[in-house]
Design an enzyme around this catalytic site. Structure first.
Site, mmCIF file in Angstrom:
data_model
loop_
_atom_site.group_PDB
_atom_site.id
_atom_site.type_symbol
_atom_site.label_atom_id
_atom_site.label_comp_id
_atom_site.label_asym_id
_atom_site.label_seq_id
_atom_site.Cartn_x
_atom_site.Cartn_y
_atom_site.Cartn_z
ATOM 1 N N LYS A 37 -36.707 41.779 62.069
ATOM 2 C CA LYS A 37 -35.335 42.189 61.723
ATOM 3 C C LYS A 37 -34.658 42.775 62.953
ATOM 4 C CE LYS A 37 -34.685 46.341 59.714
ATOM 5 N NZ LYS A 37 -33.723 47.216 60.425
ATOM 6 N N ASN A 38 -35.422 43.583 63.733
ATOM 7 C CA ASN A 38 -34.815 44.322 64.847
ATOM 8 C C ASN A 38 -34.747 43.534 66.141
ATOM 9 O OD1 ASN A 38 -34.451 46.313 63.009
ATOM 10 N ND2 ASN A 38 -36.196 47.554 63.657
ATOM 11 N N ARG A 111 -26.436 49.246 61.245
ATOM 12 C CA ARG A 111 -26.042 49.847 62.525
ATOM 13 C C ARG A 111 -25.735 48.782 63.573
ATOM 14 N NH1 ARG A 111 -26.687 54.695 63.881
ATOM 15 N NH2 ARG A 111 -27.424 54.390 65.987
ATOM 16 N N CYS A 135 -30.169 53.537 57.841
ATOM 17 C CA CYS A 135 -30.971 54.488 57.057
ATOM 18 C C CYS A 135 -30.567 55.917 57.377
ATOM 19 C CB CYS A 135 -32.448 54.301 57.391
ATOM 20 S SG CYS A 135 -33.068 52.729 56.805
ATOM 21 N N ARG A 140 -28.002 59.830 63.418
ATOM 22 C CA ARG A 140 -27.825 58.518 64.065
ATOM 23 C C ARG A 140 -26.586 58.488 64.983
ATOM 24 N NH1 ARG A 140 -30.988 54.890 61.039
ATOM 25 N NH2 ARG A 140 -31.202 53.687 62.946
ATOM 26 N N ASP A 324 -41.415 53.771 62.822
ATOM 27 C CA ASP A 324 -41.300 52.970 61.602
ATOM 28 C C ASP A 324 -42.647 52.760 60.924
ATOM 29 O OD1 ASP A 324 -39.298 51.214 63.773
ATOM 30 O OD2 ASP A 324 -38.511 52.377 62.107
ATOM 31 N N VAL A 346 -39.247 61.083 66.877
ATOM 32 C CA VAL A 346 -38.107 60.234 67.226
ATOM 33 C C VAL A 346 -36.867 60.582 66.414
ATOM 34 C CG1 VAL A 346 -37.266 57.845 67.316
ATOM 35 C CG2 VAL A 346 -39.646 58.359 67.911
ATOM 36 N N ARG A 432 -33.215 44.898 52.877
ATOM 37 C CA ARG A 432 -32.715 44.972 54.258
ATOM 38 C C ARG A 432 -33.833 44.680 55.253
ATOM 39 N NH1 ARG A 432 -30.703 50.245 55.917
ATOM 40 N NH2 ARG A 432 -30.636 49.056 57.866
#
Ligand code: EPZ
Length: 452
Positions: A37-38, A111, A135, A140, A324, A346, A432
């Site tokens: 996804k990223n 984002r 999220c 953020r 994650d 993080v 998502r």
């Protein structure tokens, strides 16, 4: 066009947002992870920079991908199905600026829109980016992004509804030193620098595998990017870029999630598409926690190797233990014999999911300011949190609400680990980041119904 599997799933089970899960059964079987996804979402944004058609392969069928696809389409990019399942073709030849109401309607809970800045400034000389979603795992901020864009020569105007950017004199290469190896800010710089005039030097860059895969995509397009030692990336701007044909790296986060599901439920799961190289740190922690894995040509087999053991883990930027990965691991650690510590360094608010685990019987204490411990790879930041998990504690079913993507996955795994029935609501968030999530649970023998 064939019906995507997730639609047939919803056809076989009523679509909905609440699962009734009957836990206590080990998960057994195979799941296949597609593209990350990223990475896929960022590689899609990069198509705006090319003057010819791009093809991206192994694109996961996720709502974050759908958000980026519709944002590209409102900017005039034609997106069509490719020559194999999971392939998308992007034709950017008619990119023009979209209207605010169209953009805002498509920004969604993602984002990624912030990464449109550089490519739109190069193509159109202007951009409007609505307020971001994503999220709720911290506030953020995007200060690193905006500071970098200003260094390239962009004019940034903050509006109540988002940010408007312009580049009256074009974008020029810059020297940028990130205060923290931010993944998003690194991507922002890469997507802007590749077509800026002159050289850009990026220091303290993120170097996650997804970042390196985005660099590979940009290099295929004609960019000149060199990855130097000590988190330095040099980019020589070029006048134009062409399209690319690229197969996305696999989704490490999803692979790690299913591995932890095998650990927590004492099952055995083969994760097709998972590769050892990008998961080395995760595999070390998995083994220390009492897991067993077998790396094969087409994936990795995960299961327990006897009683689970406590571990002390600190999340970190790559090559450390990814932030994650900590939520699904914490669920498994509730079943370990002893006291574990998971230190989140993080994000400032990524332990909220533990409330539901405590409600189900786990013994977890969250220390809001982390724990004083020895020398660190990353400089200590004031936002740290640490969870101390004491096990093993039997988990019992409860009614719980999904807080965010990775926390939500952990809630489902906790419900599958617990004895009795749990009702988990807010499941839609999982679409998502986990493609065909309900299909995969069914394939692994999970006992659940969609009830709402
Ligand atoms: C990306 O988020 C991922 N999301 C996250 O995955 C992942 O957890 C994170 O990187 C870290 O690996 C996507 O790629 C879409 P950051 P990103 O910028 O880019 C602070 C998931 O579940 N920061 O590396 O937003 C920030 O607040 C998601 O798939 C600033 O202070 O993460 C955080 O504390 C969750 N100012 C830290 O840096 C900025 O301008 C790391 O954030 C930007 C970030």
């Amino acid at each position: 066009m064939t019906t995507p599997l997730h639609e047939t799933t919803l056809a076989s089970k009523p679509s909905g947002d609440v699962l009734a899960i009957r836990g206590g059964r080990p998960l057994h079987g195979r799941v296949d992870v597609k593209g990350a996804k990223n990475l896929a979402t960022k590689a899609m944004v990069a198509t705006l920079l090319g003057e010819t058609v791009s093809t991206l392969r192994d694109v996961p069928d996720l709502s974050d991908v759908a958000v980026v696809r519709s944002l590209l389409e409102v900017h005039g990019v034609r997106v069509t199905e490719g020559d194999e399942p999971g392939a998308l073709v992007f034709d950017p030849s008619d990119v023009e600026s979209a209207h605010f109401e169209e953009i805002d309607a498509h920004a969604g809970a993602s984002r990624i829109p912030i990464l449109f800045c550089g490519p739109l400034l190069h193509r159109l000389g202007q951009a409007f980016i609505p307020d971001l979603g994503g999220c709720r795992i911290g506030d953020r901020p995007i200060d690193f992004h905006l500071d970098a864009l200003r260094k390239f020569g962009a004019v940034v105007e903050k509006l109540p509804s988002g940010i408007r950017l312009s580049a009256p004199n074009g974008l020029k290469g810059a020297n940028i030193h990130l205060p923290y190896p931010s993944v998003g800010a690194t991507e922002q710089v890469l997507l802007t620098a590749v077509r800026a005039q002159g050289q850009t030097e990026l220091r303290n860059a993120a170097i996650e595998p997804e970042i390196m895969d985005l660099i590979a995509v940009l290099q295929k397009m004609g960019a000149i990017i060199s990855y130097e030692p000590n988190r330095v990336i040099l980019i020589e701007g070029v006048d134009k870029l062409r399209g690319y044909d690229h197969r996305s790296i696999f989704d490490r986060n999803e692979a790690a999630s299913w591995a932890c599901a095998a650990l927590a439920t004492d099952g055995e799961i083969f994760v097709g598409g998972a590769r050892q190289q990008e998961m080395l740190t995760f595999l070390n922690v998995f083994r220390k926690a009492g897991g067993w894995f077998d790396v094969r040509e087409d994936g990795i087999l995960f299961r327990r190797d006897g009683a689970l053991k406590p571990v002390i883990v600190e999340t970190d930027v790559h090559p450390g233990f990814m932030t994650d990965w900590q939520q699904p691991l914490v669920v498994a650690l509730t079943q370990a014999h002893g006291r574990s510590v998971v230190h989140e360094t993080v994000y400032e608010n990524r332990m909220g999911f533990t409330d539901a685990l405590v409600k189900m019987g786990a013994d977890i204490v969250v220390h809001p300011h982390g724990l004083q411990d020895g020398p660190r790879r990353v400089a200590r930041r004031e936002l740290e949190q640490a969870a101390v998990i004491t096990g093993p504690t039997p988990l019992h079913g409860a009614d719980i609400v999904v807080p965010d993507l990775r926390g939500g996955y952990s809630h489902v795994i906790a419900a599958l680990t617990a004895t009795g029935e749990s009702r988990v609501s807010g499941i839609d968030i999982l679409s998502r980041g986990y493609e065909k999530f309900l299909d995969k649970l069914t394939a692994l023998g999970a006992d659940f119904d969609v009830i709402g």
